[in-house]
Design a protein around this motif. Structure first.
Motif, PDB file in Angstrom:
ATOM      1  N   ASP A 116       0.852  -1.180   0.000  1.00  0.00           N
ATOM      2  CA  ASP A 116       0.000   0.000   0.000  1.00  0.00           C
ATOM      3  C   ASP A 116       0.888   1.230   0.000  1.00  0.00           C
ATOM      4  OD1 ASP A 116      -2.318   1.484   0.013  1.00  0.00           O
ATOM      5  OD2 ASP A 116      -3.061   0.688   1.907  1.00  0.00           O
ATOM      6  N   GLU A 117       0.301   2.355  -0.294  1.00  0.00           N
ATOM      7  CA  GLU A 117       1.042   3.605  -0.190  1.00  0.00           C
ATOM      8  C   GLU A 117       0.087   4.740   0.120  1.00  0.00           C
ATOM      9  OE1 GLU A 117       2.634   5.568  -3.890  1.00  0.00           O
ATOM     10  OE2 GLU A 117       2.135   3.610  -4.733  1.00  0.00           O
ATOM     11  N   ASN A 118       0.664   5.761   0.710  1.00  0.00           N
ATOM     12  CA  ASN A 118      -0.071   6.983   0.958  1.00  0.00           C
ATOM     13  C   ASN A 118       0.797   8.137   0.480  1.00  0.00           C
ATOM     14  OD1 ASN A 118       1.834   7.526   3.021  1.00  0.00           O
ATOM     15  ND2 ASN A 118       0.549   6.537   4.554  1.00  0.00           N
ATOM     16  N   GLU A 119       0.449   9.342   0.827  1.00  0.00           N
ATOM     17  CA  GLU A 119       1.220  10.482   0.339  1.00  0.00           C
ATOM     18  C   GLU A 119       2.628  10.538   0.921  1.00  0.00           C
ATOM     19  OE1 GLU A 119      -0.164  14.359   2.272  1.00  0.00           O
ATOM     20  OE2 GLU A 119      -1.853  12.989   2.633  1.00  0.00           O
ATOM     21  N   TYR A 120       2.878   9.784   2.010  1.00  0.00           N
ATOM     22  CA  TYR A 120       4.166   9.846   2.687  1.00  0.00           C
ATOM     23  C   TYR A 120       5.090   8.671   2.369  1.00  0.00           C
ATOM     24  CZ  TYR A 120       1.297  13.036   5.387  1.00  0.00           C
ATOM     25  OH  TYR A 120       0.444  14.042   5.751  1.00  0.00           O
ATOM     26  N   LYS A 144      10.021   4.598  -2.296  1.00  0.00           N
ATOM     27  CA  LYS A 144       8.908   5.126  -3.091  1.00  0.00           C
ATOM     28  C   LYS A 144       9.406   5.625  -4.422  1.00  0.00           C
ATOM     29  CE  LYS A 144       4.706   7.660  -2.677  1.00  0.00           C
ATOM     30  NZ  LYS A 144       3.789   8.364  -1.898  1.00  0.00           N
TER      31      LYS A 144
END
Length: 144
Positions: A116-120, A144
């Motif tokens: 998963d990934e988020n903005e950080y 990232k």
């Protein structure tokens, strides 16, 4: 206002068995282990019958002292922690695949890996249920 999350405490049936996960695999170190007093705050807080005997262990992470605790309860049966899980410990590890291989070797229930990934950050995460039914989610940060 100052706020510090001190620790999570898990009630377990067998302290040494639980330490094979939290100390030997995840890398927490023992700060201390001692029998709990008969008037321990754990009895009313966890609603433990007075005939039970308790041992209390606090564990250190590399960045915080006494961040994790295990309360061993002997002399009374612990309730089964089956079905929907109501809480989870979430712990960052450096080698998710290696850690989960060791967890799986203990015969514990594990989930599939999810990326998963988020903005950080981007991360892999995977969960397991320990010997006493406690849910733990592990994650590893990725490039990232």
């Amino acid at each position: 206002m100052s706020l510090l999350y001190k620790r999570i405490t898990l009630c377990v049936a067998d302290l040494e068995r639980s330490l094979t996960i939290y100390r030997d695999i995840l890398g927490f170190t023992i700060n201390y282990i001692e029998p709990s007093a008969e008037d321990s705050f754990s009895y009313p807080v966890f609603q433990i019958p007075k005939e039970a005997k308790l041992n209390f262990a606090t564990l250190d992470s590399p960045t915080q002292e006494r961040t994790f605790a295990l309360t061993e309860i002997k002399g009374v049966p612990l309730p089964k922690q089956e079905g929907i899980k109501m809480a989870a410990s979430v712990i960052k590890v450096d080698d998710l695949e290696g850690v989960m291989k060791k967890i799986k070797a203990l015969g514990l229930h594990i989930t599939d890996v999810k990326t998963d990934e988020n903005e950080y950050a981007m991360f892999n995460e995977q969960a397991f249920v320990d010997f006493d039914g406690h849910l733990t989610v592990l994650y590893q940060l990725m490039e990232k």
